[in-house]
Enzyme design. Structure first.
Site, PDB file in Angstrom:
ATOM      1  N   THR A 166       0.799  -1.223   0.000  1.00  8.47           N
ATOM      2  CA  THR A 166       0.000   0.000   0.000  1.00  8.47           C
ATOM      3  C   THR A 166       0.835   1.277   0.000  1.00  8.47           C
ATOM      4  O   THR A 166       1.944   1.306   0.537  1.00  8.47           O
ATOM      5  CB  THR A 166      -0.911   0.008   1.245  1.00  8.47           C
ATOM      6  OG1 THR A 166      -1.396   1.328   1.470  1.00  8.47           O
ATOM      7  CG2 THR A 166      -0.179  -0.437   2.504  1.00  8.47           C
ATOM      8  N   GLU A 168       0.249   3.598   1.855  1.00  9.48           N
ATOM      9  CA  GLU A 168       0.372   4.006   3.256  1.00  9.48           C
ATOM     10  C   GLU A 168       1.800   3.778   3.772  1.00  9.48           C
ATOM     11  O   GLU A 168       2.208   4.375   4.769  1.00  9.48           O
ATOM     12  CB  GLU A 168      -0.612   3.224   4.126  1.00  9.48           C
ATOM     13  CG  GLU A 168      -2.033   3.730   4.053  1.00  9.48           C
ATOM     14  CD  GLU A 168      -2.225   5.096   4.702  1.00  9.48           C
ATOM     15  OE1 GLU A 168      -1.835   5.261   5.862  1.00  9.48           O
ATOM     16  OE2 GLU A 168      -2.755   5.993   4.037  1.00  9.48           O
ATOM     17  N   TYR A 190      -1.484  -0.015  10.949  1.00  8.67           N
ATOM     18  CA  TYR A 190      -1.792  -0.687   9.673  1.00  8.67           C
ATOM     19  C   TYR A 190      -0.580  -0.640   8.746  1.00  8.67           C
ATOM     20  O   TYR A 190      -0.135  -1.666   8.212  1.00  8.67           O
ATOM     21  CB  TYR A 190      -2.995   0.001   9.011  1.00  8.67           C
ATOM     22  CG  TYR A 190      -3.200  -0.353   7.556  1.00  8.67           C
ATOM     23  CD1 TYR A 190      -3.775  -1.564   7.185  1.00  8.67           C
ATOM     24  CD2 TYR A 190      -2.833   0.533   6.546  1.00  8.67           C
ATOM     25  CE1 TYR A 190      -3.975  -1.891   5.846  1.00  8.67           C
ATOM     26  CE2 TYR A 190      -3.032   0.225   5.210  1.00  8.67           C
ATOM     27  CZ  TYR A 190      -3.603  -0.997   4.862  1.00  8.67           C
ATOM     28  OH  TYR A 190      -3.789  -1.303   3.532  1.00  8.67           O
ATOM     29  N   LYS A 194       1.821  -3.626   7.353  1.00  8.32           N
ATOM     30  CA  LYS A 194       1.989  -3.822   5.903  1.00  8.32           C
ATOM     31  C   LYS A 194       3.458  -3.721   5.493  1.00  8.32           C
ATOM     32  O   LYS A 194       3.874  -4.278   4.481  1.00  8.32           O
ATOM     33  CB  LYS A 194       1.148  -2.796   5.133  1.00  8.32           C
ATOM     34  CG  LYS A 194      -0.344  -3.113   5.119  1.00  8.32           C
ATOM     35  CD  LYS A 194      -0.674  -4.213   4.110  1.00  8.32           C
ATOM     36  CE  LYS A 194      -2.162  -4.426   3.971  1.00  8.32           C
ATOM     37  NZ  LYS A 194      -2.516  -5.431   2.958  1.00  8.32           N
TER      38      LYS A 194
END
Ligand code: NAP
Ligand code: G4F
Length: 416
Positions: A166, A168, A190, A194
Site C-alpha cells: 500500500t 500508506e 496498519y 503492511k
C-alpha cells in the site's frame, strides 16, 4: 425381425452415447486441468470481488477464502456464486482466516494454486489504531503464514504470489511523487504491519527464489468500496442528503490529499504483475492527487449542488450555495427538489475531530512509470468517471431504500 434390428440399433446408439459422454467428460477434465487456478484471500472485500470477476473472465478456476461471520458477508461476490451442489464449479469458497496457519496450509494444499493473491487485511487505517495487535497479526504475520505454507508444501516453483502492499507505506512522505525507490515512513499500526508484509515478501523471493511480488497500490475506490472509507462515506451521504434521508455529513481532515483510482483498473495491474517472467514490486497510481474537500465538492456537483467551504480546522464548514434545478431533477429527481431548496445557504458538511488520526498521511501521489512501461498498465478511469459511477450507484441504492421506507419497511442507518 424388424423389432430385433431396432433393439440392436438402440443398443448401439446408447453405447455410442456412453462413449461420447465419456470422451466429453474426459475433455472437460483435461480442459479444466489446463485452466490456471487462483486462490484469493480477502475475496469478500472490494478488490477480491473485482479480481475474482476479472480472473473468471480470463478462464481461471477461482478459489477464495472467506471468514466465518454471524451474517452473510458475500454480498459483493453474490453474482459469481455457483450452487455448491453443482458439478465442475469454477468458483469455490473456503472458510479461513489469516490468523490461522493450519487452516491456510490445508486450503493451499487442497487447492494447489498457480497464483495466490493475498488481499485479506484489516484494511482501515483509523481502526488499526484501535486494534494494533490484531492488525499486526492479520496483515503482517498473516502474509508470513501464506508464504511459509507455500514453501513447506513444496510449491515455491509452481505458485506465484501477489502481496497487497500500500501507498500508506510512504506515510510521512520522503519524496513527491512516490515511486518504488522512495523510502518508507509508515504512520499507523496498519502501515507498520503492511511494512512487515512487504519485506517478508521480498525476503522469501530472495531467499527461496519464489515468484513473490508487491503491488504498492495507491487508494482505489468503486461503488462497492467499504462504507467507512472517505470516498464512499461522501457519495453515500450526498445521495442520502439529496433525498432528505440525512441532514449533515461529518468528516475529519479535509486537507489531506489522495491519489484515487478505480479498483477495476487496479485489479488488472495485480494480474499483470503475476504474468511477468520475473517477480518485482510495482507502484500502481494515477499520478493525480486531490484533497478530501475537493472530492466532496466534485461529488455534490454531480447532483447540481454547489458547496463552498468556509472556516479553518475543526471549524471549517461546507455551505450549500447553489442548486442547479435541472441537473438535480435529472440526476436525483424533481420530487426531492423542494425539500432540498429549504436548506439552501445552510451548512451541510462539518468537521468532527473524532475522525482525526493520531498521525496522519497528508499527501499521496504515485509515480507508476515502472508499471506503465513494464506491464503496459494504464488506468481507464479518471477521478471524474470514478465519482460519476459511485454517485450514480448510491443514488440508485438509496432510491431503493426510499421505496422501502415509503412502503412501511424499516431501513438501516449504517452510521459511523
Ligand atoms: P477490504 O474491502 O477491506 O477487504 C478486505 C478483505 O479482507 C475482506 O474480504 C475481509 O473479510 C478480509 N479479511 C479481513 N481480515 C481477515 C482475516 N483475519 N482473515 C481473512 N480475511 C480477512 O479491502 P480492499 O479495499 O479490497 O483492499 C484489498 C487489500 O489491498 C487489503 O489488503 C488492503 O489493505 C490493500 N490495499 C487497499 C487499497 C485500497 O485503496 N483499496 C490500497 C492499497 C492496498 P470480510 O469481508 O469478512 O471483512
Ligand atoms: O478513505 P480513507 O479511510 O483511506 P486511507 O486512510 O487513505 O486508507 C485507504 O487507502 C490505503 C492506500 O493508501 C489503503 F492501504 C488502506 O487499506 C485504505 O484502503 O481516508 C483517506 C483520507 C485520510 O487522510 C483521512 O484522514 O481521508 C481522511 N478523512 C477525512 N474524513 C476521512 C474522514 N477518512 C475516513 N475514513 N472517514 C472520514 O470521515
Amino acid at each position: 425381425m424388424k423389432k430385433n434390428r431396432f433393439r440392436h440399433l438402440k443398443k448401439k446408439l446408447s453405447l455410442l452415447h456412453c462413449i461420447s459422454f465419456f470422451f466429453v467428460s474426459l475433455w472437460i477434465k483435461q480442459y479444466k486441468n489446463m485452466k490456471k487456478v487462483a486462490l484469493i484471500t480477502g475475496i469478500t472485500g472490494q478488490d477480491g470481488a473485482y479480481l475474482a470477476e476479472f480472473l473468471l473472465k480470463k478462464n481461471y478456476i477461482v478459489h477464495g477464502i472467506k471468514r466465518r461471520t454471524s451474517l452473510f458477508n458475500t454480498d459483493r461476490i453474490d453474482h459469481l456464486y455457483n450452487d455448491p451442489h453443482a458439478e465442475n464449479k469454477d468458483f469455490t469458497l473456503h472458510y479461513g482466516d489469516m490468523t490461522d496457519s493450519m487452516n491456510l496450509t490445508r486450503i493451499i494444499q487442497e487447492v494447489q494454486p498457480d497464483e495466490i493473491y493475498n488481499l485479506a487485511a484489516m484494511s482501515h487505517v483509523k481502526v488499526s489504531f484501535d486494534t494494533p495487535e490484531y492488525t499486526a497479526n492479520a496483515d503482517g504475520i498473516g502474509t508470513l503464514r501464506l508464504l511459509e505454507a507455500v514453501r513447506l508444501l513444496g510449491l515455491t516453483k509452481k505458485c506465484k504470489i501477489y502481496q497487497a502492499s500500500t501507498s500508506e507505506l510512504y506515510g510521512l512522505v520522503q519524496e513527491v511523487p512516490q515511486s518504488e525507490k522512495t523510502p518508507f515512513y509508515p504512520r499507523s499500526p496498519y502501515a507498520v504491519a503492511k511494512m512487515y508484509a512487504y519485506w517478508i515478501t521480498v525476503n522469501y523471493r530472495e531467499a527461496y527464489g519464489m515468484h513473490a511480488s508487491n503491488g504498492i497500490l495507491f487508494n482505489h475506490e468503486s461503488p462497492v468500496r467499504g462504507e467507512t472509507f472517505v470516498t464512499r462515506k461522501i457519495t453515500r451521504a450526498a445521495a442520502r442528503m439529496a433525498m432528505g434521508m440525512q441532514d449533515k455529513l461529518f468528516l475529519g481532515n479535509l486537507s489531506s490529499k489522495r491519489d484515487w483510482g478505480h479498483a477495476k483498473d487496479y485489479v488488472e495491474a495485480m494480474y499483470l504483475i503475476l504474468q511477468q517472467d520475473e517477480p518485482s514490486d510495482y507502484v500502481i497510481a494515477t499520478g493525480i492527487t486531490t484533497t478530501i474537500r475537493d472530492f466532496v465538492k466534485m461529488t455534490f456537483a454531480k447532483l447540481g449542488i454547489t458547496l463552498e467551504f468556509r472556516g479553518e480546522g475543526a471549524d471549517e464548514k461546507g455551505f450549500m450555495t447553489h442548486i442547479d434545478n435541472d441537473l438535480f431533477s435529472e440526476t436525483v429527481g424533481a420530487n426531492f427538489l423542494e425539500s432540498l431548496q429549504k436548506r439552501l445557504k445552510q451548512d451541510i458538511v462539518e468537521v468532527d475531530p473524532r475522525y482525526f488520526r493520531p498521525t496522519e498521511v497528508d499527501l499521496l501521489i504515485g509515480d507508476a512509470t515502472k508499471a506503465k512501461t513494464r506491464l503496459g498498465w494504464k488506468p481507464k478511469y479518471t477521478l471524474d468517471t470514478l465519482i460519476d459511477e459511485m454517485i450514480t450507484s448510491d443514488i440508485k441504492l438509496f432510491k431503493k431504500e426510499n421505496y422501502l421506507k415509503d412502503g412501511g419497511f424499516t431501513i438501516l442507518n449504517y452510521f459511523e
